[in-house]
Design a protein around this motif. Structure first.
Motif, PDB file in Angstrom:
ATOM      1  N   PRO A 161       0.736  -1.386  -0.001  1.00 32.85           N
ATOM      2  CA  PRO A 161      -0.117   0.019  -0.050  1.00 32.85           C
ATOM      3  C   PRO A 161       0.990   1.141  -0.051  1.00 32.85           C
ATOM      4  CG  PRO A 161       0.133  -0.932   2.251  1.00 32.85           C
ATOM      5  CD  PRO A 161       0.889  -1.944   1.362  1.00 32.85           C
ATOM      6  N   LEU A 162       0.320   2.535  -0.071  1.00 32.69           N
ATOM      7  CA  LEU A 162       0.928   3.706  -0.047  1.00 32.69           C
ATOM      8  C   LEU A 162       1.277   4.144   1.361  1.00 32.69           C
ATOM      9  CD1 LEU A 162      -1.147   5.506  -2.710  1.00 32.69           C
ATOM     10  CD2 LEU A 162       0.825   4.429  -2.919  1.00 32.69           C
ATOM     11  N   TRP A 163       0.917   3.480   2.317  1.00 28.53           N
ATOM     12  CA  TRP A 163       1.028   3.701   3.915  1.00 28.53           C
ATOM     13  C   TRP A 163       0.811   5.050   4.323  1.00 28.53           C
ATOM     14  CZ3 TRP A 163       1.347  -0.413   6.543  1.00 28.53           C
ATOM     15  CH2 TRP A 163       1.995  -1.802   5.874  1.00 28.53           C
ATOM     16  N   PHE A 164       1.837   5.785   4.558  1.00 25.10           N
ATOM     17  CA  PHE A 164       1.477   7.309   5.156  1.00 25.10           C
ATOM     18  C   PHE A 164       0.901   8.168   3.981  1.00 25.10           C
ATOM     19  CE2 PHE A 164       4.451   5.270   8.142  1.00 25.10           C
ATOM     20  CZ  PHE A 164       3.915   5.183   9.187  1.00 25.10           C
ATOM     21  N   SER A 165       0.961   7.798   2.788  1.00 26.28           N
ATOM     22  CA  SER A 165       0.640   8.630   1.832  1.00 26.28           C
ATOM     23  C   SER A 165      -0.804   8.401   1.568  1.00 26.28           C
ATOM     24  CB  SER A 165       1.389   8.468   0.402  1.00 26.28           C
ATOM     25  OG  SER A 165       2.607   9.093   0.765  1.00 26.28           O
ATOM     26  N   ASP A 166      -1.337   7.178   1.871  1.00 24.64           N
ATOM     27  CA  ASP A 166      -2.845   6.738   1.880  1.00 24.64           C
ATOM     28  C   ASP A 166      -3.688   7.194   3.106  1.00 24.64           C
ATOM     29  OD1 ASP A 166      -5.190   5.744   1.073  1.00 24.64           O
ATOM     30  OD2 ASP A 166      -4.377   3.648   0.445  1.00 24.64           O
ATOM     31  N   PRO A 167      -4.668   7.700   2.846  1.00 21.31           N
ATOM     32  CA  PRO A 167      -5.703   8.157   4.209  1.00 21.31           C
ATOM     33  C   PRO A 167      -6.035   6.755   4.756  1.00 21.31           C
ATOM     34  CG  PRO A 167      -6.375   9.634   2.430  1.00 21.31           C
ATOM     35  CD  PRO A 167      -5.352   8.695   1.846  1.00 21.31           C
ATOM     36  N   ALA A 168      -5.971   5.729   4.041  1.00 22.60           N
ATOM     37  CA  ALA A 168      -6.777   4.414   4.664  1.00 22.60           C
ATOM     38  C   ALA A 168      -5.524   3.760   5.444  1.00 22.60           C
ATOM     39  CB  ALA A 168      -7.315   3.595   3.511  1.00 22.60           C
ATOM     40  N   TRP A 169      -4.179   4.177   5.275  1.00 17.55           N
ATOM     41  CA  TRP A 169      -3.389   3.306   5.619  1.00 17.55           C
ATOM     42  C   TRP A 169      -2.511   4.120   6.749  1.00 17.55           C
ATOM     43  CZ3 TRP A 169      -2.246  -1.843   5.747  1.00 17.55           C
ATOM     44  CH2 TRP A 169      -3.199  -2.686   4.623  1.00 17.55           C
ATOM     45  N   ALA A 170      -2.620   5.402   7.025  1.00 14.43           N
ATOM     46  CA  ALA A 170      -1.863   6.388   7.514  1.00 14.43           C
ATOM     47  C   ALA A 170      -1.925   5.876   9.150  1.00 14.43           C
ATOM     48  CB  ALA A 170      -2.087   7.847   7.400  1.00 14.43           C
ATOM     49  N   LYS A 171      -3.150   5.862   9.566  1.00 19.01           N
ATOM     50  CA  LYS A 171      -3.295   5.381  10.981  1.00 19.01           C
ATOM     51  C   LYS A 171      -2.927   4.021  11.510  1.00 19.01           C
ATOM     52  CE  LYS A 171      -7.911   6.550  11.232  1.00 19.01           C
ATOM     53  NZ  LYS A 171      -7.810   7.446  10.321  1.00 19.01           N
ATOM     54  N   PRO A 172      -3.007   2.909  10.166  1.00 21.81           N
ATOM     55  CA  PRO A 172      -2.505   1.713  10.790  1.00 21.81           C
ATOM     56  C   PRO A 172      -0.971   1.748  10.534  1.00 21.81           C
ATOM     57  CG  PRO A 172      -4.501   1.407   9.160  1.00 21.81           C
ATOM     58  CD  PRO A 172      -4.237   2.624   9.371  1.00 21.81           C
ATOM     59  N   GLY A 173      -0.465   2.504   9.755  1.00 22.14           N
ATOM     60  CA  GLY A 173       1.151   2.505   9.781  1.00 22.14           C
ATOM     61  C   GLY A 173       1.543   3.321  11.107  1.00 22.14           C
ATOM     62  N   LEU A 174       0.777   4.258  11.715  1.00 26.24           N
ATOM     63  CA  LEU A 174       1.349   4.792  13.021  1.00 26.24           C
ATOM     64  C   LEU A 174       0.980   3.531  14.108  1.00 26.24           C
ATOM     65  CD1 LEU A 174      -0.427   8.304  13.011  1.00 26.24           C
ATOM     66  CD2 LEU A 174       2.180   7.551  12.723  1.00 26.24           C
ATOM     67  N   VAL A 175       0.027   2.864  13.883  1.00 32.38           N
ATOM     68  CA  VAL A 175      -0.154   1.601  14.762  1.00 32.38           C
ATOM     69  C   VAL A 175       1.045   0.624  14.864  1.00 32.38           C
ATOM     70  CG1 VAL A 175      -1.478  -0.366  15.354  1.00 32.38           C
ATOM     71  CG2 VAL A 175      -2.851   1.731  14.902  1.00 32.38           C
ATOM     72  N   LEU A 176       1.553   0.308  13.696  1.00 31.24           N
ATOM     73  CA  LEU A 176       2.865  -0.454  13.597  1.00 31.24           C
ATOM     74  C   LEU A 176       3.856   0.060  14.258  1.00 31.24           C
ATOM     75  CD1 LEU A 176       2.521  -1.762   9.662  1.00 31.24           C
ATOM     76  CD2 LEU A 176       1.850  -2.847  11.964  1.00 31.24           C
ATOM     77  N   LEU A 177       3.904   1.617  14.155  1.00 29.17           N
ATOM     78  CA  LEU A 177       5.010   2.133  14.917  1.00 29.17           C
ATOM     79  C   LEU A 177       4.868   2.279  16.261  1.00 29.17           C
ATOM     80  CD1 LEU A 177       7.426   4.360  14.943  1.00 29.17           C
ATOM     81  CD2 LEU A 177       5.845   6.085  14.467  1.00 29.17           C
ATOM     82  N   ALA A 178       3.944   2.315  16.691  1.00 28.22           N
ATOM     83  CA  ALA A 178       3.534   1.948  18.169  1.00 28.22           C
ATOM     84  C   ALA A 178       3.949   0.695  18.736  1.00 28.22           C
ATOM     85  CB  ALA A 178       2.238   2.343  18.554  1.00 28.22           C
ATOM     86  N   LEU A 179       3.517  -0.338  17.976  1.00 34.42           N
ATOM     87  CA  LEU A 179       4.005  -1.761  18.152  1.00 34.42           C
ATOM     88  C   LEU A 179       5.364  -1.821  18.334  1.00 34.42           C
ATOM     89  CD1 LEU A 179       1.460  -3.812  16.245  1.00 34.42           C
ATOM     90  CD2 LEU A 179       1.110  -2.828  18.722  1.00 34.42           C
ATOM     91  N   TRP A 180       6.357  -1.364  17.255  1.00 38.72           N
ATOM     92  CA  TRP A 180       7.583  -1.287  17.204  1.00 38.72           C
ATOM     93  C   TRP A 180       8.321  -0.584  18.403  1.00 38.72           C
ATOM     94  CZ3 TRP A 180      11.160   2.752  16.211  1.00 38.72           C
ATOM     95  CH2 TRP A 180      12.577   2.315  16.073  1.00 38.72           C
ATOM     96  N   GLY A 181       7.662   0.354  18.844  1.00 44.72           N
ATOM     97  CA  GLY A 181       8.360   1.131  20.090  1.00 44.72           C
ATOM     98  C   GLY A 181       7.564   0.845  21.372  1.00 44.72           C
ATOM     99  N   SER A 182       7.068  -0.470  21.656  1.00 49.84           N
ATOM    100  CA  SER A 182       6.699  -0.699  22.818  1.00 49.84           C
ATOM    101  C   SER A 182       7.228  -1.320  23.852  1.00 49.84           C
ATOM    102  CB  SER A 182       5.008  -1.617  22.718  1.00 49.84           C
ATOM    103  OG  SER A 182       5.558  -2.747  21.936  1.00 49.84           O
ATOM    104  N   GLY A 183       8.403  -1.175  23.951  1.00 48.50           N
ATOM    105  CA  GLY A 183       9.396  -1.734  24.638  1.00 48.50           C
ATOM    106  C   GLY A 183       9.364  -1.657  26.264  1.00 48.50           C
ATOM    107  N   ASN A 184       8.912  -0.386  26.756  1.00 50.85           N
ATOM    108  CA  ASN A 184       8.819  -0.242  27.974  1.00 50.85           C
ATOM    109  C   ASN A 184       7.761  -1.210  28.475  1.00 50.85           C
ATOM    110  OD1 ASN A 184      10.694   1.667  28.447  1.00 50.85           O
ATOM    111  ND2 ASN A 184       9.445   3.194  27.620  1.00 50.85           N
TER     112      ASN A 184
END
Length: 322
Positions: A161-184
């Protein structure tokens, strides 16, 4: 006369001893905390509430306008409900996903016997990355044209997908970012899992409970308070979600400046516009500080309502786990 003087002196001594007694002494120890909470919480909160009933541009004196800011908020603001919807989406999707991912990762780490320290470090390290740098790197990784993620997907025959350039995929992309940084959160849940008494698992195994039954009836009830903590802090974080949304939208739109756009905030097409994002635009770019304070008051009340509901249902949360 001497007796009267002695009694008066005694009364003064008793009064001084009461003032210095145990009822007053704790106030001296609490003084730094009381000063801090008054200076950095109570006073800013009171000023925010006051300014929310004014028209204030930060350049002129505040002018009282009554409830005009709140009326505009609920009847005329064209972007408010989009920001509320996006923030609600993050609460409903990102928070459960982050808690479940952290719990799953912590469960895996508890079962690793060899090299456990190395894998725990690997899971924790992403949480140390600065939010801006991590978001910029993540956006480049998910670049639809040159990013390695879409190149790997193309190699296996999947069109990325277009990820952060697509309105339908921008928020799921941010969710993936949150999962990646959930070390705490992974470390906190890992500590909670390791703290579950082994005797309880052994007793359940002797009674014939399967691994799934032991997890549902032993592990979950034991770590229920920690899970509640994770949900509460996750909701608070989602209600304050700002930096990653601003940076991801700005970088994906090709802007060299990560400052939010006052004309079209939340690119692409407002899909990353959150309540704190809209508050920042109103207060510091459009200089509608009175209206921004009204948004801040509403955000504060919504946060209080969410936390009150979660804490009020904490017993039900633990009971459902059991």
């Amino acid at each position: 006369m001497a007796v009267v003087t002695t009694r008066a002196t005694h009364r003064r001594a008793v009064a001084r001893s009461r003032w210095r007694g145990p009822k007053v002494a704790p106030l001296f120890f609490l003084a730094p905390w009381l000063a801090g909470i008054t200076l950095f919480f109570a006073y800013p909160l009171a000023m925010t509430v006051y300014l929310s009933f004014t028209s204030y541009t930060m350049l002129d004196r505040p002018e009282p306008v009554g409830l005009r800011n709140y009326v505009y908020m609920f009847t005329e603001d064209p972007r408010l409900w989009q920001a509320v919807g996006n923030t609600g989406w993050f609460i409903a999707v990102m928070v459960p996903a982050q808690v479940l991912f952290a719990l799953g990762a912590a469960l895996v780490l508890t079962r690793i016997k060899s090299g456990a320290g190395f894998f725990r470090t690997v899971f924790y390290l992403p949480s140390l990355a600065p939010p801006v740098a991590a978001t910029v790197a993540f956006v480049f990784l998910f670049n639809p044209a040159t990013g390695p993620v879409n190149q790997v997907l193309a190699a296996v025959g999947v069109e990325g997908p277009l990820w952060f350039s697509d309105p339908a995929w921008a928020k799921p992309g941010l969710v993936l970012l949150a999962l990646w940084g959930s070390g705490n959160l992974i470390v906190i849940l890992l500590a909670a899992l390791l703290d579950v008494p082994a005797e309880l698992h052994e007793a359940a195994a002797i009674d014939g409970a399967s691994s799934r039954q032991r997890f549902v009836h032993v592990t979950l009830p034991s770590i229920a308070p920690v899970l509640l903590f994770a949900v509460v802090t996750g909701v608070i974080g989602a209600l304050q979600y700002f930096t990653q949304a601003v940076v991801a939208g700005s970088v994906a739109s090709g802007s060299a400046d990560i400052t939010p756009s006052a004309q079209s905030p939340g690119p692409p097409e407002g899909s990353t516009l959150t309540l704190p994002y809209w508050l920042f635009v109103q207060g510091f770019q459009r200089f509608n500080m009175g209206y921004a304070c009204a948004l801040a008051v509403m955000l504060f009340l919504v946060s209080l309502a969410f936390i009150a509901v979660l804490l009020r249902r904490r017993s039900g949360f633990a009971g459902s786990a059991a």
